[in-house]
Design a protein around this motif. Structure first.
Motif, PDB file in Angstrom:
ATOM      1  N   SER B  30     129.923 -25.403  27.151  1.00  0.00           N
ATOM      2  CA  SER B  30     130.418 -25.721  28.499  1.00  0.00           C
ATOM      3  C   SER B  30     130.841 -27.175  28.636  1.00  0.00           C
ATOM      4  O   SER B  30     131.501 -27.540  29.598  1.00  0.00           O
ATOM      5  CB  SER B  30     129.344 -25.417  29.533  1.00  0.00           C
ATOM      6  OG  SER B  30     128.314 -26.376  29.458  1.00  0.00           O
ATOM      7  N   TYR B  78     126.318 -22.165  36.983  1.00  0.00           N
ATOM      8  CA  TYR B  78     127.577 -22.577  36.363  1.00  0.00           C
ATOM      9  C   TYR B  78     128.770 -22.164  37.220  1.00  0.00           C
ATOM     10  O   TYR B  78     129.649 -22.962  37.507  1.00  0.00           O
ATOM     11  CB  TYR B  78     127.722 -22.011  34.941  1.00  0.00           C
ATOM     12  CG  TYR B  78     128.988 -22.532  34.303  1.00  0.00           C
ATOM     13  CD1 TYR B  78     129.027 -23.814  33.773  1.00  0.00           C
ATOM     14  CD2 TYR B  78     130.158 -21.779  34.304  1.00  0.00           C
ATOM     15  CE1 TYR B  78     130.192 -24.325  33.254  1.00  0.00           C
ATOM     16  CE2 TYR B  78     131.332 -22.295  33.782  1.00  0.00           C
ATOM     17  CZ  TYR B  78     131.341 -23.566  33.251  1.00  0.00           C
ATOM     18  OH  TYR B  78     132.498 -24.087  32.756  1.00  0.00           O
ATOM     19  N   ARG B  79     128.783 -20.882  37.630  1.00  0.00           N
ATOM     20  CA  ARG B  79     129.952 -20.396  38.380  1.00  0.00           C
ATOM     21  C   ARG B  79     130.104 -21.109  39.718  1.00  0.00           C
ATOM     22  O   ARG B  79     131.216 -21.463  40.114  1.00  0.00           O
ATOM     23  CB  ARG B  79     129.826 -18.880  38.652  1.00  0.00           C
ATOM     24  CG  ARG B  79     129.747 -18.031  37.411  1.00  0.00           C
ATOM     25  CD  ARG B  79     130.959 -18.135  36.534  1.00  0.00           C
ATOM     26  NE  ARG B  79     132.171 -17.546  37.107  1.00  0.00           N
ATOM     27  CZ  ARG B  79     133.270 -17.304  36.402  1.00  0.00           C
ATOM     28  NH1 ARG B  79     133.302 -17.588  35.117  1.00  0.00           N
ATOM     29  NH2 ARG B  79     134.331 -16.802  36.987  1.00  0.00           N
ATOM     30  N   MET B  83     131.635 -24.993  38.164  1.00  0.00           N
ATOM     31  CA  MET B  83     133.072 -24.674  38.064  1.00  0.00           C
ATOM     32  C   MET B  83     133.960 -25.579  38.921  1.00  0.00           C
ATOM     33  O   MET B  83     135.007 -26.033  38.456  1.00  0.00           O
ATOM     34  CB  MET B  83     133.303 -23.204  38.418  1.00  0.00           C
ATOM     35  CG  MET B  83     132.897 -22.254  37.321  1.00  0.00           C
ATOM     36  SD  MET B  83     134.215 -21.972  36.124  1.00  0.00           S
ATOM     37  CE  MET B  83     135.203 -20.782  37.020  1.00  0.00           C
ATOM     38  N   VAL B  86     134.375 -28.706  37.070  1.00  0.00           N
ATOM     39  CA  VAL B  86     135.218 -28.528  35.885  1.00  0.00           C
ATOM     40  C   VAL B  86     136.686 -28.508  36.304  1.00  0.00           C
ATOM     41  O   VAL B  86     137.542 -29.126  35.674  1.00  0.00           O
ATOM     42  CB  VAL B  86     134.856 -27.219  35.151  1.00  0.00           C
ATOM     43  CG1 VAL B  86     135.827 -26.940  34.024  1.00  0.00           C
ATOM     44  CG2 VAL B  86     133.439 -27.286  34.616  1.00  0.00           C
ATOM     45  N   ARG B  87     136.977 -27.810  37.415  1.00  0.00           N
ATOM     46  CA  ARG B  87     138.364 -27.713  37.875  1.00  0.00           C
ATOM     47  C   ARG B  87     138.891 -29.068  38.319  1.00  0.00           C
ATOM     48  O   ARG B  87     140.042 -29.410  38.106  1.00  0.00           O
ATOM     49  CB  ARG B  87     138.454 -26.741  39.045  1.00  0.00           C
ATOM     50  CG  ARG B  87     138.392 -25.319  38.594  1.00  0.00           C
ATOM     51  CD  ARG B  87     139.208 -24.408  39.487  1.00  0.00           C
ATOM     52  NE  ARG B  87     138.806 -23.039  39.240  1.00  0.00           N
ATOM     53  CZ  ARG B  87     137.845 -22.426  39.912  1.00  0.00           C
ATOM     54  NH1 ARG B  87     137.234 -23.045  40.895  1.00  0.00           N
ATOM     55  NH2 ARG B  87     137.509 -21.189  39.615  1.00  0.00           N
ATOM     56  N   ARG B 181     141.374 -21.394  23.929  1.00  0.00           N
ATOM     57  CA  ARG B 181     142.184 -20.868  25.031  1.00  0.00           C
ATOM     58  C   ARG B 181     143.498 -20.313  24.485  1.00  0.00           C
ATOM     59  O   ARG B 181     143.985 -19.282  24.922  1.00  0.00           O
ATOM     60  CB  ARG B 181     142.441 -21.992  26.044  1.00  0.00           C
ATOM     61  CG  ARG B 181     143.042 -21.510  27.337  1.00  0.00           C
ATOM     62  CD  ARG B 181     143.003 -22.596  28.407  1.00  0.00           C
ATOM     63  NE  ARG B 181     141.671 -22.761  28.975  1.00  0.00           N
ATOM     64  CZ  ARG B 181     141.085 -23.941  29.156  1.00  0.00           C
ATOM     65  NH1 ARG B 181     141.695 -25.042  28.786  1.00  0.00           N
ATOM     66  NH2 ARG B 181     139.899 -24.013  29.693  1.00  0.00           N
ATOM     67  N   ASP B 186     138.688 -16.563  27.166  1.00  0.00           N
ATOM     68  CA  ASP B 186     138.453 -17.064  28.514  1.00  0.00           C
ATOM     69  C   ASP B 186     137.329 -18.110  28.437  1.00  0.00           C
ATOM     70  O   ASP B 186     136.142 -17.776  28.354  1.00  0.00           O
ATOM     71  CB  ASP B 186     138.059 -15.901  29.423  1.00  0.00           C
ATOM     72  CG  ASP B 186     137.853 -16.351  30.855  1.00  0.00           C
ATOM     73  OD1 ASP B 186     137.753 -17.575  31.086  1.00  0.00           O
ATOM     74  OD2 ASP B 186     137.785 -15.484  31.745  1.00  0.00           O
ATOM     75  N   ASN B 188     136.130 -20.290  30.535  1.00  0.00           N
ATOM     76  CA  ASN B 188     135.160 -20.350  31.622  1.00  0.00           C
ATOM     77  C   ASN B 188     134.134 -19.230  31.529  1.00  0.00           C
ATOM     78  O   ASN B 188     132.964 -19.421  31.838  1.00  0.00           O
ATOM     79  CB  ASN B 188     135.873 -20.276  32.980  1.00  0.00           C
ATOM     80  CG  ASN B 188     136.407 -21.631  33.369  1.00  0.00           C
ATOM     81  OD1 ASN B 188     135.805 -22.654  33.058  1.00  0.00           O
ATOM     82  ND2 ASN B 188     137.549 -21.641  34.019  1.00  0.00           N
ATOM     83  N   TRP B 189     134.603 -18.071  31.095  1.00  0.00           N
ATOM     84  CA  TRP B 189     133.683 -16.958  30.908  1.00  0.00           C
ATOM     85  C   TRP B 189     132.656 -17.313  29.826  1.00  0.00           C
ATOM     86  O   TRP B 189     131.456 -17.109  29.988  1.00  0.00           O
ATOM     87  CB  TRP B 189     134.476 -15.707  30.497  1.00  0.00           C
ATOM     88  CG  TRP B 189     133.613 -14.546  30.125  1.00  0.00           C
ATOM     89  CD1 TRP B 189     133.059 -13.648  30.983  1.00  0.00           C
ATOM     90  CD2 TRP B 189     133.185 -14.183  28.809  1.00  0.00           C
ATOM     91  NE1 TRP B 189     132.305 -12.742  30.270  1.00  0.00           N
ATOM     92  CE2 TRP B 189     132.365 -13.044  28.946  1.00  0.00           C
ATOM     93  CE3 TRP B 189     133.415 -14.713  27.535  1.00  0.00           C
ATOM     94  CZ2 TRP B 189     131.772 -12.424  27.848  1.00  0.00           C
ATOM     95  CZ3 TRP B 189     132.824 -14.093  26.445  1.00  0.00           C
ATOM     96  CH2 TRP B 189     132.013 -12.957  26.599  1.00  0.00           C
TER      97      TRP B 189
END
Lengths: 320, 290, 244
Positions: B30, B78-79, B83, B86-87, B181, B186, B188-189
């Protein structure tokens, strides 16, 4: 970039002069609060001085603060006060030098991780020493230093730190730090030694924290390693720096003022949930104010200013 | 004394190795360093303590309940929490700083919840604390069982990572997120999965350790720190290295506390860490500095 | 024989099994422009990185004015008088043009820290033709202007040897002519230049001499017209898109 204007210095001195009168008008309870605030102001400013331009997040403020306090506890009664303070700063700077030499040449993550556990290690070392050598864990600090004197000393320290910070920003070292922060690889090719610059700043910042710890020590009367090296203090200092905005000298100061009031309110009303609330406040700051209050204000100013500018920028674009 | 130190070092090291493996998976996939990692361990220890007290069910059986819950919570963290960071991140450095700060806040939030419920007292319970004689030394049965569990889970985890398709995906992201990627992974998954796995492994470590160790709500920091040191010393993302270094850490700790002073374990571990940083900052098993 | 300012003696650099620079030697005469050319991946940029101290070499020596500079860290090499531009621009985007030039000046040995630097930065901006944008923020400049600024900053170091790493790449025809004029004017001011370049017309018109590299080795040395007709060089370049 290069400015010799004395205005900021005069401003800092004038404000400090006014604040210095506070002990004559406030109650002793309010004075105690003001001392706590000044202490955080010094620590957060010193933290921002290093972590702001380098982006190396130090999680070890309490290590240097605690070193200062312990120096007083050990030699406070056998040496004159100025010598005690000098010694505290020297020991704090020495420890910072060792830590910095080992970690500052590496990527920031190593530094963060190292500082993360440093307070735990120092606490253990001091405890071990006290248990095995002096045969008692705690120490008593009986020094004839009044609250008012502590207040003035902290204020003097903060004033010196602020003046020093302004002077630093105008100096070659300050410029060097901006260049290093901008592009470290490029900086090397123009004669800069990034590791040396970071080291100098880290040592300086740590010495200030050690001084704050030394000045604060007489307030406690009793200290032991768990009190002096409590990681919560490091955490509070980081929150303040972030809240205010660590890319400006006065950012951490602003954060320290706001957070001290918030801490006071929280710890009064929810003493049990203090850690939880601290954590939540901190998370909110990271999400909502990534550049601190100062950064947000600057963004807003830039946005309102940019609007009328848009048309002229377009014209220049067309012409070229 | 030597045999005793060896046995307690091995049993402790087994759990450290497991916990460090979780963190290295989490971090390398991650790319966000989780300073709240040890809180999962302590939270699991407390939940087992409560449920064991209430229902008298074996902690090892309770792990079947606690570990999936920890996976879910960690995945959600995490989600939901990481996230957005991260974005938002404009550079890897910005992400690193933001995630450090965020999980530093998380540490205090989780610790705050635990403090609110359990206070700052030392907690322990007795389960399988039957002495077992091995050669000249005695070891508590719970230590042996925990060690066995750690070794089995660690081995299974390592095997899954090296031999399955999902394991390969995780390793691919850890080596090169951009490249991963490009071949249709994926990222992020994968990062969410790695976060969940890390949380689950930390929780398992907490369950195992709680059977023989006294713990407090404020102890998560210490476990995070030890796991971090192991991960850095082994070289980020090096799973086998983390297992070996974790084992070594347990042994060092046991021998220091047996021969030197139990109060100096962290200091000695830190000295080793410092030495490693000076001599081999890329990690003992790592090839290049990140 | 002209006076030598820099000498590379059997410099070598390997990355794992790949030898990027294999025992390369050449001399640099004071005041000349030396072109360092060769196909992609031939070791030109690595050679530049060895000179500037960005990379540590495995063996060999580099001398500047008779003083060994190989083995020094990049910041020390810079202070000895070697400046460079970067293939991928490395400006500080939130600083002004003037401030970016001061970066080049501020950390020279013996440079006092004063306002005079701001005034002097104008001289360097004049050379590259950027003085009308002195107060702009660097991020607002066009690509060619950012390239000019990179060069002005390198000049501000007052280097003995200037390393240009594909400084003319990515310019259109008019910009290229302007760029060539700027480099020539810098040479006239007495600066010695090593340039890594793919643009053959620029090499022809600017370089006094060329060193040609291929697969880490020096395969030819001489005037541009000499080396570009050398069969070895032609072979190395065959099929290359930049073949002039």
């Amino acid at each position: 970039m290069i400015s010799r204007s004395p205005l900021p210095y005069i401003g800092i001195l004038a404000i400090a002069g006014m604040v210095a009168l506070l002990p004559f008008i406030v109650s002793s309870f309010q004075l105690a609060f003001a001392i706590g605030l000044l202490n955080f102001a010094v620590l957060a400013t010193a933290w921002g001085l290093f972590s702001g331009p380098t982006r190396y997040i130090s999680l070890a403020s309490v290590v240097f603060f605690g070193i200062g306090s312990y120096t007083v506890a050990v030699v406070g009664e056998v040496m004159p006060w100025p010598a005690v303070l000098a010694l505290a700063a020297l020991i704090g700077g020495g420890v910072a030098l060792v830590v910095g030499l080992a970690t500052l040449r590496l990527a920031g993550i190593y530094f963060v991780i190292f500082t993360f556990g440093l307070s735990e290690m120092v606490r253990q070392l001091v405890t071990w020493y006290e248990v095995n050598v002096t045969l008692s864990v705690g120490r008593y600090v009986f020094l004839d230093i009044s609250q008012t004197q502590i207040f003035w000393q902290l204020l003097a320290l903060l004033t010196v730190v602020m003046i020093g910070a302004v002077a630093l920003q105008r100096s070659r070292l300050g410029f060097a730090l901006r260049v290093i922060g901008g592009d470290e690889t490029m900086a090397r090719h123009f004669g800069l030694n990034p590791t040396f610059a970071k080291l100098a700043l880290f040592v300086g910042s740590s010495m200030i924290m050690a001084l704050a710890g030394a000045i604060m020590a007489p307030r406690w009367t009793y200290i032991d390693p768990a009190i002096a090296f409590n990681i919560t203090l490091s955490f509070q200092v980081v929150i303040m720096g972030l809240l205010g905005g660590m890319h400006r000298i006065y950012g951490p100061l602003l954060g320290a003022i706001l957070m001290t009031f918030l801490f006071e309110a929280l710890s009064d009303r929810f003493p049990q949930a203090f850690s939880l609330l601290l954590g939540v406040v901190f998370i909110l700051i990271v999400y909502l104010l990534p550049n601190g209050i100062v950064g947000r204000v600057e963004e807003l100013i830039a946005r309102t200013r940019r609007k009328p500018d848009n048309t002229s920028a377009g014209l220049i674009g067309e012409r070229s | 004394m030597f045999l005793f130190a060896l046995l307690s070092g091995l049993t402790l090291g087994g759990v450290y190795a497991l916990v460090a493996m979780g963190l290295t998976i989490q971090y390398s996939v991650s790319r966000t360093m989780n300073l709240g990692y040890g809180e999962f361990l302590i939270a699991a220890a407390f939940s087992v303590f409560v449920m064991f007290g209430a229902f008298g069910i074996s902690p090892y059986i309770l792990a079947i309940l606690v570990v999936p819950v920890a996976f879910g919570v960690s995945w959600l963290i995490y989600r939901v929490m990481l996230m957005p960071i991260v974005r938002r991140a404009r550079s890897p450095l910005a992400l690193e700083i933001d995630s450090l700060l965020l999980t530093f806040g998380l540490l205090f939030a989780i610790m705050g919840v635990l403090l609110l419920i359990f206070g700052s007292n030392y907690t322990n319970y007795y389960y399988l604390s039957v002495p077992v004689r091995i050669l000249d030394a005695t070891v508590a049965l719970n230590r042996l069982v925990s060690f066995g569990a750690a070794v089995i889970v660690g081995a299974i985890g390592y095997w899954l990572l090296m031999r399955t398709r999902t394991g390969m995906v995780l390793r691919a992201v850890s080596v090169d997120p951009v490249g991963a990627r490009l071949v249709g992974i994926d990222v992020n998954w994968a990062a969410g999965l790695a976060y969940g796995l890390g949380g689950a492994i930390a929780a398992l470590g907490g369950v195992l350790i709680s059977t023989y160790m006294t713990f407090t709500a404020e102890m998560g920091v210490v476990f995070t720190m030890k796991a971090l040191i192991v991960v850095i010393m082994a070289g980020v993302g090096h799973v086998l290295g983390a297992l070996i270094a974790g084992m070594a850490l347990g042994l060092i700790e046991a021998f220091v506390s047996a021969y030197l002073d139990p109060g100096l374990t962290i200091a000695v571990i830190y000295a080793v860490f410092l030495l490693a940083l000076i001599i081999r900052p890329q990690g003992i098993f790592g090839r290049v500095a990140r | 024989m002209t006076e030598m300012i820099m000498r590379l003696d059997r410099t070598r650099k390997a990355f794992g099994g790949l030898v990027a620079v294999n025992d390369v030697s050449f001399d640099l005469a004071r005041g000349e422009i030396l072109g360092l050319i060769g196909p992609n991946g031939s070791g030109k940029t690595t050679t530049m990185n060895l000179i500037s101290g960005a990379l540590r070499m495995d063996r060999g020596t580099i001398e500047l004015d008779g003083e060994v500079i190989s083995g020094l860290a990049a910041n020390r090499v810079a202070r000895k008088g070697v400046a460079r531009t970067f293939q991928l621009l490395r400006l500080i985007s939130d600083m002004t043009v003037t401030e970016n030039v001061v970066v080049g000046m501020a950390f020279r040995p013996g440079q006092p820290w004063n306002e005079e630097m701001v005034a002097r930065s104008r001289d360097y901006l004049d050379i590259v033709g950027l003085s009308d944008k002195a107060d702009w923020e660097a991020s607002k400049l066009t690509y060619i202007d950012q390239k000019r600024l990179e060069l002005a900053r390198a000049l501000a170091l007052e280097p003995k040897v200037l390393l240009l790493d594909e400084w003319l790449a990515g310019l259109n025809a008019t910009e290229l002519l302007a760029g060539i004029e700027i480099v020539r004017s810098i040479q006239k001011l007495g600066t010695t230049i090593i340039m890594v370049e793919h643009v053959m017309s620029a090499i022809h018109s600017l370089c006094d001499r060329c060193v040609v590299m291929n697969a880490g080795e020096k395969i030819a040395e001489g005037t541009p017209s000499q080396v570009l007709t050398d069969p070895l060089v032609v072979e190395a370049y065959l099929g290359e898109p930049h073949h002039a």
